[in-house]
Write a protein that holds these residues in place. Structure first.
Motif, PDB file in Angstrom:
ATOM      1  N   LEU A   6      60.837  78.442  47.801  1.00  0.00           N
ATOM      2  CA  LEU A   6      60.865  77.595  46.601  1.00  0.00           C
ATOM      3  C   LEU A   6      59.512  77.582  45.906  1.00  0.00           C
ATOM      4  O   LEU A   6      59.436  77.501  44.676  1.00  0.00           O
ATOM      5  N   ASN A   7      58.432  77.663  46.665  1.00  0.00           N
ATOM      6  CA  ASN A   7      57.101  77.704  46.056  1.00  0.00           C
ATOM      7  C   ASN A   7      56.839  79.032  45.365  1.00  0.00           C
ATOM      8  O   ASN A   7      56.228  79.073  44.288  1.00  0.00           O
ATOM      9  N   LEU A   8      57.294  80.118  45.943  1.00  0.00           N
ATOM     10  CA  LEU A   8      57.045  81.433  45.343  1.00  0.00           C
ATOM     11  C   LEU A   8      57.783  81.615  44.023  1.00  0.00           C
ATOM     12  O   LEU A   8      57.283  82.300  43.123  1.00  0.00           O
ATOM     13  N   ILE A   9      58.946  81.006  43.904  1.00  0.00           N
ATOM     14  CA  ILE A   9      59.694  81.141  42.650  1.00  0.00           C
ATOM     15  C   ILE A   9      59.327  80.058  41.640  1.00  0.00           C
ATOM     16  O   ILE A   9      59.893  80.018  40.547  1.00  0.00           O
ATOM     17  N   GLY A  10      58.388  79.162  42.001  1.00  0.00           N
ATOM     18  CA  GLY A  10      57.868  78.195  41.043  1.00  0.00           C
ATOM     19  C   GLY A  10      58.600  76.879  40.969  1.00  0.00           C
ATOM     20  O   GLY A  10      58.294  76.060  40.092  1.00  0.00           O
ATOM     21  N   ILE A  11      59.561  76.615  41.852  1.00  0.00           N
ATOM     22  CA  ILE A  11      60.297  75.350  41.811  1.00  0.00           C
ATOM     23  C   ILE A  11      59.533  74.226  42.504  1.00  0.00           C
ATOM     24  O   ILE A  11      59.491  73.092  42.020  1.00  0.00           O
ATOM     25  N   LEU A  12      58.920  74.518  43.630  1.00  0.00           N
ATOM     26  CA  LEU A  12      58.191  73.519  44.414  1.00  0.00           C
ATOM     27  C   LEU A  12      56.707  73.849  44.410  1.00  0.00           C
ATOM     28  O   LEU A  12      56.330  74.992  44.678  1.00  0.00           O
ATOM     29  N   ARG A  13      55.879  72.850  44.125  1.00  0.00           N
ATOM     30  CA  ARG A  13      54.442  73.011  44.130  1.00  0.00           C
ATOM     31  C   ARG A  13      53.811  72.061  45.144  1.00  0.00           C
ATOM     32  O   ARG A  13      54.404  71.072  45.554  1.00  0.00           O
ATOM     33  N   TYR A  14      52.593  72.396  45.515  1.00  0.00           N
ATOM     34  CA  TYR A  14      51.888  71.574  46.496  1.00  0.00           C
ATOM     35  C   TYR A  14      51.630  70.169  45.962  1.00  0.00           C
ATOM     36  O   TYR A  14      51.632  69.198  46.718  1.00  0.00           O
ATOM     37  N   GLU A  15      51.427  70.037  44.661  1.00  0.00           N
ATOM     38  CA  GLU A  15      51.187  68.731  44.063  1.00  0.00           C
ATOM     39  C   GLU A  15      52.385  67.805  44.197  1.00  0.00           C
ATOM     40  O   GLU A  15      52.242  66.594  44.165  1.00  0.00           O
TER      41      GLU A  15
END
Length: 336
Positions: free
Chosen positions: A206-215
């Protein structure tokens, strides 16, 4: 007598773009499924034989599976043979055969995993770009490693959790587990641990495709940890504290590693938290302009409208004549 040469079949042209029709997709899928099923059948046969007869320097599969149960103290297990040998109980004629077949099928699925995973890989890759193919193969490999790691952890914690469960009320009863009950308990624990270990991989995807971010998650670690412990308490089949804590701590550590990867990946791609997410509703919407006065009403032009001419009614005689003419019983001269 001259030998006639059989014409060679034309080679299938290469398709560099990976475009296929619907019929070709179905034929390709059937080909991959047949190869996968054949590999699973071969692996099941090997697992069925391995259940009782092991290769040199290896333990039989049945001995490996019943290991956690046989590691219990002798006073916690029922002795059915009288010689102290560890045995599971069978209560139906086909229970031992079905247990061996289930264990063989599970072993065959694991042994044939490189084949059917490769078939899935070959079926998906023609429609992906070069970098997407590399990521897909990486994710498949990591998914297999995580599932195997979870299954191994479940096997090693089973003897501890089983000891806790068997010592509850051992003053009044002794454990006499059947093969089916014990195998179902072990299988449920292995599947739950293996599938739960896939959660960090989902977070990374999910982070690699831009849906989930660390923030999005850095300030919600406590809530996520509490939810993980609740999940472990509900999903562990025996509800023993040892298995629950082992599963919860393992998932928490893996999820934290996934969050750190998200943090590193966001910094690498220069992803920053939008400024409007830190503002309240009034500041995010901006200043509101003053209301503008409404102009006066304007008169609507009144032009003369022509009225249609009134429709003249036909004479009674003409109406009667037309009715008669329509009926077809009189002369049409009256109508004219």
């Amino acid at each position: 007598m001259a030998r006639t040469k059989t014409p060679k079949r034309p080679k299938r042209p290469k398709n560099p773009t990976g475009e296929m029709s619907l019929v070709e997709h179905l034929q390709e899928l059937r080909h991959r499924v047949i190869i996968s099923l054949a590999a699973i059948v071969v692996g099941t046969i090997i697992g069925f034989i391995w259940y009782q007869a092991a290769p040199p320097r290896m333990m039989p599969l049945g001995e490996i599976i019943r290991g956690p149960y046989c590691n219990l103290p002798d006073d916690l297990r029922a002795d059915f043979t009288g010689d102290g040998e560890c045995r599971l109980l069978a209560t139906s004629p086909f229970e031992m055969f079905m247990l061996r077949l289930k264990v063989g099928a599970l072993a065959g699925l694991v042994l044939a995993s490189p084949v059917w995973l490769m078939q899935i890989w070959n079926f998906i890759t023609p429609g992906l770009h070069k970098n997407e193919r590399r990521y897909t193969f990486t994710f498949v490999a990591v998914a297999v490693v995580l599932f195997v790691a979870g299954a191994l952890l479940a096997y090693f914690v089973l003897d501890k959790g089983l000891y806790v469960l068997m010592t509850m009320g051992n003053e009044f009863q002794v454990a006499a587990l059947t093969g089916g009950e014990y195998y179902n308990f072990l299988l449920a624990l292995v599947v739950i641990f293996g599938v739960s270990f896939e959660l960090p991989l989902i977070i990374v995807m999910l982070n690699l495709i831009g849906i989930l971010r660390y923030e999005h998650v850095k300030e919600k670690r406590r809530l996520i940890t509490v939810l993980i412990f609740i999940f472990a308490a509900v999903m562990t089949p025996g509800q023993d504290p040892f298995s629950m804590v082992a599963l919860a701590i393992s998932i928490t550590l893996l999820v934290e590693l996934a969050f750190q990867f998200c943090r590193w990946n966001d910094r690498k791609n220069h992803r920053q938290r939008p400024e409007w997410m830190d503002l309240d509703d009034e500041q995010a919407s901006g200043p509101i302009a003053a209301p503008t006065p409404v102009g006066g009403s304007s008169a609507i032009g009144t032009d003369a409208i022509e009225r249609p001419a009134p429709i003249q009614e036909a004479s009674p005689r003409r109406n009667i004549a037309s009715q008669r003419g329509f009926a077809g019983g009189t002369d049409f001269g009256d109508v004219l």
